[in-house]
Design an enzyme around this catalytic site. Structure first.
Site: not given
Ligand SMILES: O=c1[nH]cnc2c1ncn2[C@@H]1O[C@H](CO)[C@@H](O)[C@H]1O
Ligand SMILES: [Zn+2]
Length: 359
Positions: A21, A23, A176, A203, A206, A295
């Protein structure tokens, strides 16, 4: 040749990263600079080392929901064109310095519009940064556009991904909090992407279990699974080590559906209890299409080399295992087949051959 790969050798090996990611990988010093420049005043500290430690520790919460709260600070300073260009350029530089030769880096455009940027401006700034940071370095970086699963903008983001697919956007993703937000909430976006012959990962498996993985694959048509660790809930291992796969696990393995595994992140969010117990060991042994990823390099204070080194230490993996993970990842990338093949045969295999020969 029986020697275990050292950290330095692992860093020099040509690596592939599919799940990272933007961010979640900002340099701590850059966060502090950008906070000062943009007037963001909510950072927990303005000392670089303290901030690095703060992210790592705050992310060790054992819950995906709390783990995600730390992103307020990175997203908070990534609201201008200049900030996005800088963060993306530094991301490409950092990955190249870690020996990554091909990366797909994701982020959610909808999170970067609070100071007035349009979605198109966000995408263009990030692509510009990737281009600048890759120039003159041995790396190619593509973008994956993420939609936030608790929001309702996935169709818009999917359209954005299709609009920019020929200029550096490789695909689409949703991310998210997973529990309570099943992938089928965004079925229209996934159906649109399929009609457009586009690529996407989800995703799944998880923060929630098998129903999430099942929906991602059998309802939404995901090309890859982000994490997918909970697929082990559909595998029974007998005391003699033989494994019996349920129908979903068998489907994932038979169809060679890539698992974007992120070991350190999983320990932090509580998706796995220790690296030795992480499902990656079993899934690799059973020949699922496992790939190794970071990640969030900031939250986990990690890199692809670090993830590989941890696996070498815990599972005793050697060069052949690391090459297998890397080739798996390259085969699973969202760029055209001939380009993947060129990287496998022209960069990855020769790079590993040289390191094996030297070892
Ligand atoms: O491991 C994860 N699981 C789910 N969502 C994540 C994970 N890591 C990051 N994000 C979410 O994805 C957004 C876009 O990059 C981040 O802002 C964060 O909220
Ligand atoms: Zn992720």
């Amino acid at each position: 040749m029986n020697q275990q790969p050292t950290r330095d050798e692992i860093r020099r090996a040509p690596k592939v990263l599919l799940h990272d990611h933007l961010d979640g990988g900002v340099r701590p010093a850059t966060i502090i600079d950008l906070a000062r420049e943009t007037g963001y005043d909510r950072l927990p500290t303005t000392d670089v080392d303290e901030l690095r430690t703060w992210f790592r520790e705050a992310s060790d919460s054992g819950s995906l929901e709390r783990y995600l709260e730390t992103f307020d600070h990175t997203v908070g300073v990534m609201q201008t064109r200049e900030a996005l260009v800088r963060v993306a350029a530094e991301c490409a530089e950092d990955l190249a310095n870690d020996g990554v030769v091909y990366a797909e880096v994701r982020y959610a455009p909808e999170l970067h519009t609070s100071e007035g940027l349009s979605l198109d401006e966000v995408v263009e700034a990030v692509l510009e940064g990737f281009k600048a940071g890759s120039a003159g370095r041995n790396i190619r970086v593509g973008a994956l556009l993420t939609a936030m699963r608790h929001q309702a903008r996935s169709m818009e983001i999917a359209e954005l991904a299709v609009r920019y697919r020929d200029v550096g956007v490789a695909g689409f993703d949703i991310a998210g909090a997973e529990a309570g937000y099943p992938p089928t909430r965004h079925l229209d976006a996934f159906e649109y992407l399929q009609r457009e012959n586009s690529h996407f990962t989800i995703h799944a498996g998880e923060g929630f279990g098998l129903p999430s993985i099942w929906q991602a694959i059998q309802w939404c048509g995901a090309d890859r699974l982000g994490h997918g660790v909970r697929i082990i809930d559909d595998i029974q291992v007998a005391s003699d080590g033989t494994a019996k796969l349920g129908r979903l696990a068998a489907y994932v393995r038979d169809m060679r559906i890539p698992l974007e595994m992120c070991p350190t992140s999983n320990l932090q969010t509580g998706a796995a209890s220790s690296l030795a117990d992480h499902p990656i060991g079993l899934l690799r042994r059973l020949h699922f299409r496992v790939t190794v990823n970071t990640d969030n390099r900031l939250m986990s204070d990690t890199s692809v080399s670090q993830e590989f080194a941890n696996l070498v230490e815990t599972f005793g993996y050697g060069w052949d295992d690391l090459q297998w993970f890397t080739v798996n990842a390259m085969k699973s990338a969202f760029i055209p087949f001939d380009e993947r093949l060129a990287l496998i045969n022209g960069v990855i295999k020769p790079g590993f051959a040289q390191l094996k020969w030297q070892a």
